[in-house]
Design an enzyme around this catalytic site. Structure first.
Site, PDB file in Angstrom:
ATOM      1  N   CYS A  22       0.848  -1.197   0.000  1.00 12.48           N
ATOM      2  CA  CYS A  22       0.000   0.000   0.000  1.00 12.48           C
ATOM      3  C   CYS A  22       0.879   1.241   0.000  1.00 12.48           C
ATOM      4  O   CYS A  22       2.103   1.165   0.088  1.00 12.48           O
ATOM      5  CB  CYS A  22      -0.933   0.012   1.212  1.00 12.48           C
ATOM      6  SG  CYS A  22      -0.052   0.120   2.790  1.00 12.48           S
ATOM      7  N   CYS A  25       3.352   1.702   2.808  1.00 11.71           N
ATOM      8  CA  CYS A  25       4.641   1.023   2.636  1.00 11.71           C
ATOM      9  C   CYS A  25       5.600   1.906   1.846  1.00 11.71           C
ATOM     10  O   CYS A  25       6.791   2.014   2.162  1.00 11.71           O
ATOM     11  CB  CYS A  25       4.451  -0.304   1.905  1.00 11.71           C
ATOM     12  SG  CYS A  25       3.366  -1.486   2.730  1.00 11.71           S
ATOM     13  N   ASP A 463      10.006  25.177 -34.429  1.00 11.86           N
ATOM     14  CA  ASP A 463      11.099  25.367 -35.367  1.00 11.86           C
ATOM     15  C   ASP A 463      10.566  25.018 -36.762  1.00 11.86           C
ATOM     16  O   ASP A 463       9.504  24.418 -36.894  1.00 11.86           O
ATOM     17  CB  ASP A 463      12.273  24.472 -34.988  1.00 11.86           C
ATOM     18  CG  ASP A 463      13.450  24.633 -35.931  1.00 11.86           C
ATOM     19  OD1 ASP A 463      13.758  25.778 -36.297  1.00 11.86           O
ATOM     20  OD2 ASP A 463      14.029  23.609 -36.318  1.00 11.86           O
TER      21      ASP A 463
END
Length: 779
Positions: A22, A25, A463
């Site tokens: 989870c 953790c 460009d």
């Protein structure tokens, strides 16, 4: 072996962390690693990976020890490179093949053996749980002493099936930490302990006891209620949810596995007219290898002989086959659809284009969006808060004189239903699916921050040469100065000095001069110097030659040629020899197919296009007219492009820049988001946040739409993850949600979040509208 590379912070090391379940953790591992001086860590729940930046004097063993002190198993892994790349001598390299049982790139990383054991545990749990659930939920089937049979079947589920939860919860307790496993373990133990009390002390053990079933908790009955169905349902539903979640999360990593699968395992090399089969890891640059029809090109190279069509769809997302012949570059992983090719290898292993694409995708999936960092911080305090809430609710119910059975039920339901797992998966699964889908479409995004920036871009600086146009210039006409060295001599000298240039204009001049020369190869150049945005100079046969943008004060013949070139939207370059104007070369380029559509689609997405080019104003305006661009900046030096970006950003705009050359690198780095054409230079690609591998300018609009779709998916995931807890926890606290339904709801929340993210794998770009104008010759 460490996956280390020089960074601003010193060294980057990748770790596999096993046992995380989870977001709590994740928060715990990050905090443990960050306690080491100079260390910053980003842990990804979906991939089971930790990317750690640390000083050189911090060893890999210190990092491993820190993660293990947090209570998780860990190991070092290198960055992924395609299968078959040269192997290091000190450890594993790169991802395994798609059929490797220990593929380290499987998200959340269980190996095939671990996955098999998890499936077996789930199957046995289901077989043990089914009779318990049926007997508990269907009173008509409850025979004499049915509850004791349920106890016998439930005991192995509570002990063996739920053992992984108990083990991880105990590890967390040893490290003074609480995670989702703590909640599940406590919920199972509390349900089973109450059932034991009810059976042995509360009167529920009577042989003729019957227990009615209700989806809502009940209290006040003559005998204590048995919660064996909750004790078995919690591990059953959680194990089922994790199994489905792991399968879905594996799907989000399909892009990396498919990229790994593109790499050839063996290659047929040709030396001294003889062929032999070699492992791809033994191929070295410069060797020639054979590609037969239907085979994949083993590595990047240049065609020596033969001609064919290559399928690049799995690498660049380009559906149309690409014709190749002698002198044309080929990309490793492409499929040969036609004739026999002899190719000379130019790059192998980690230096190949496929390896760089794989690395970009991996790095993108390792990062975190701002929303995920917020979710992780919330999860860090979420589990302790839930534990406190469960104790508070238990005490409140008991203190208010409620039945102990109802109080225990409410506390257990809170423990079970309040899981931060969905919070931890909300963002990384969406990012993995999106970056993988983008890679298949030829759009490489460096990380979550790039996606977030792409989502909010409102102006894009384009460009021209190599971006809006093909960059394949050709000489249209040459005008020489009367009384000068002559047309042929001027072209020959110009071509000689341009041999050292990477610019499309220079390559076109050199190619034209070589074809026009009747005196053999072009002479060499000494003292070559390229001035980005201006031109090139060098010494050829003792003469100083300049090829540059025309200025003022040209001879009459060249001034007239300059005016004609500008009127025709051609690009003029001036050839000066020993300080004298000798010739004007007019070159033409064509718009990329789809440039008009790309600009139109960007405008429809609310992104304003701006043209910035080093060309003269007349040429720039001609291209802008064809594409419908209203804001044009001509004569832009690299510094000028960067200054334009700063000016736009200073006005509160979110600016992206698209370019492909060295002269675009400064602007790419200055922008909120830099986008490089995959056909551009390494400098431009290195400075960019997004790379368009397939070289299709229309991919820019696709990238913007994909970013917006991804962030919308993340927002929906987080709304669900937070909203789920906001609704279910109060219901559990007031006794309106039983432990069994709580377990099912908790598991469903994680599966729904992952399933929602997986929808990004099928995302499709907008179909091209037939009949759109594509523009005519320009530069």
């Amino acid at each position: 072996m460490t996956a280390e590379g020089s960074t601003v912070a010193g060294v980057t090391t990748d770790l596999v962390v096993r046992g995380m379940t989870c977001a709590a953790c994740v928060n715990r591992v990050e905090k443990r690693l960050s306690r080491i001086d100079g260390v910053t860590a980003s842990v990804n729940l979906a991939t089971g990976r930790a990317r750690v930046q640390h000083p050189v004097d911090v060893t890999a063993q210190e990092l491993l020890a820190a993660v293990e002190r947090a209570g998780y198993e860990t190991e070092l892994v290198p960055p992924p490179v395609p299968r078959g790349a040269p192997r290091a001598t000190t450890g594993p390299t790169g991802p395994a093949s798609p059929d490797d049982p220990d593929d380290p790139d499987d998200p959340a990383g269980p190996t095939r053996e671990e996955a098999r054991k998890d499936r077996e545990r789930l199957l046995i749990t289901a077989l043990l749980c089914l009779p318990v659930l049926v007997l508990s939920m269907v009173p008509a089937l409850q025979f004499r002493n049915w509850q004791w049979l349920c106890l016998v079947l439930a005991a192995p589920v509570v002990v063996w099936s739920a053992w992984p939860f108990h083990l991880r919860a105990a590890r967390g307790l040893r490290h003074s930490a609480a995670t989702m496993d703590t909640l599940v373990s406590l919920g199972v133990i509390a349900s089973f302990a109450w059932s034991l009390y009810a059976l042995f002390l509360g009167g529920a053990g009577d042989p003729g006891m019957r227990m009615p079933f209700s989806l809502l908790p009940s209290a006040g009955t003559e005998v204590a209620h048995v919660y064996l169905e909750a004790a078995v349902a919690v591990p059953l539903f959680v194990l089922t949810g994790r199994h489905l979640e792991a399968r879905a999360r594996r799907g989000t990593g399909a892009a990396l596995r498919s990229l790994a699968g593109l790499a050839a395992k063996d290659v047929t090399v040709r030396e001294d007219g003889r062929e032999r089969l070699l492992p791809i890891g033994e191929l070295v640059p410069g060797q020639g290898f054979v590609v037969r029809p239907g085979e994949r090109v083993a590595t990047d190279g240049v065609v020596v002989s033969g001609s064919s069509a290559l399928d690049l769809s799995l690498i660049t997302g380009e559906s149309d086959p690409v014709e190749v012949g002698p002198g044309r570059a080929v990309v490793g992983g492409a499929v040969n659809m036609g004739g026999l090719l002899l190719v000379q290898a130019t790059a192998v292993g980690a230096d190949t284009r496929l390896a760089r694409i794989t690395q970009l995708v991996t790095e993108a999936q390792a990062g975190k969006a701002r929303a995920q960092r917020l979710a992780d911080r919330v999860a860090g305090v979420f589990v302790p808060a839930v534990l406190s809430l469960a104790v508070t609710v238990l005490g409140f119910w008991l203190g208010a004189g409620a039945d102990p059975q109802a109080a225990v039920t409410a506390a257990v339901a809170i423990l079970v239903v309040a899981c931060p797992c969905a919070l931890g998966l909300a963002t990384p699964t969406a990012l993995m699916a999106a970056t993988g889908r983008g890679a298949r479409l030829g759009i490489l995004v460096k990380g979550p921050q790039s996606l977030e920036a792409l989502r909010h871009v409102d102006v894009i600086v384009l460009d021209k040469t190599g971006t809006l146009t093909t960059g394949h210039m050709s000489v249209v006409r040459v005008t020489e100065t009367a009384g000068g060295i002559g047309r042929d001599a001027a072209v020959r000298l110009a071509g000689a000095v341009e041999q050292g240039s990477e610019h499309p204009l220079g390559r076109a001049v050199a190619s034209y001069a070589q074809r026009a020369s009747d005196r053999g190869p072009l002479p060499g150049v000494a003292g070559f110097l390229a001035v980005p945005g201006s031109g090139v100079t060098g010494i050829v046969e003792g003469r100083r030659v300049e090829v540059r943008t025309p200025g003022e004060g040209l001879p009459a013949s060249l001034a007239q040629a300059l005016a004609e070139a500008e009127a025709a939207a051609l690009t003029p370059v001036l050839v000066r020899v020993d300080g004298f104007d000798e010739a004007l070369i007019a070159l033409g380029d064509v718009l990329r197919p789809g440039s008009y559509r790309a600009v139109d689609r960007l405008r429809r997405l609310g992104v304003e296009p701006v043209l910035a080019t080093g060309d003269r104003a007349a040429t720039a305006r001609a291209v802008a007219r064809e594409l419908g661009i209203t804001e044009v900046h001509a004569h832009c030096t690299p510094e000028g492009k960067a200054a334009l970006v700063r000016e736009l950003r200073g006005g509160g705009r979110r600016v992206a820049v698209i370019g492909d050359g060295v002269n675009d690198a400064a602007a790419l780095a200055e922008a909120d988001l830099g986008i490089a054409m995959g056909s551009g230079t390494d400098v431009a690609i290195g400075a960019a946040d997004v790379t368009l591998v397939r070289g299709d300018i229309e991919a820019v609009a696709d990238a913007v739409r994909l970013a917006r779709r991804t962030l919308a998916t993340i927002r929906l995931n987080l709304v669900w993850a937070f909203g789920y807890n906001a609704v279910t926890v109060p219901l559990a606290a007031v006794g309106l949600l039983g432990p069994m339904l709580a377990a099912a709801a908790m598991s469903a929340s994680s599966v729904l979040v992952v399933a929602n993210s997986l929808r990004l794998r099928t995302w499709q770009p907008a179909p091209r509208r037939p009949g759109s104008p594509v523009g005519r010759a320009s530069r």
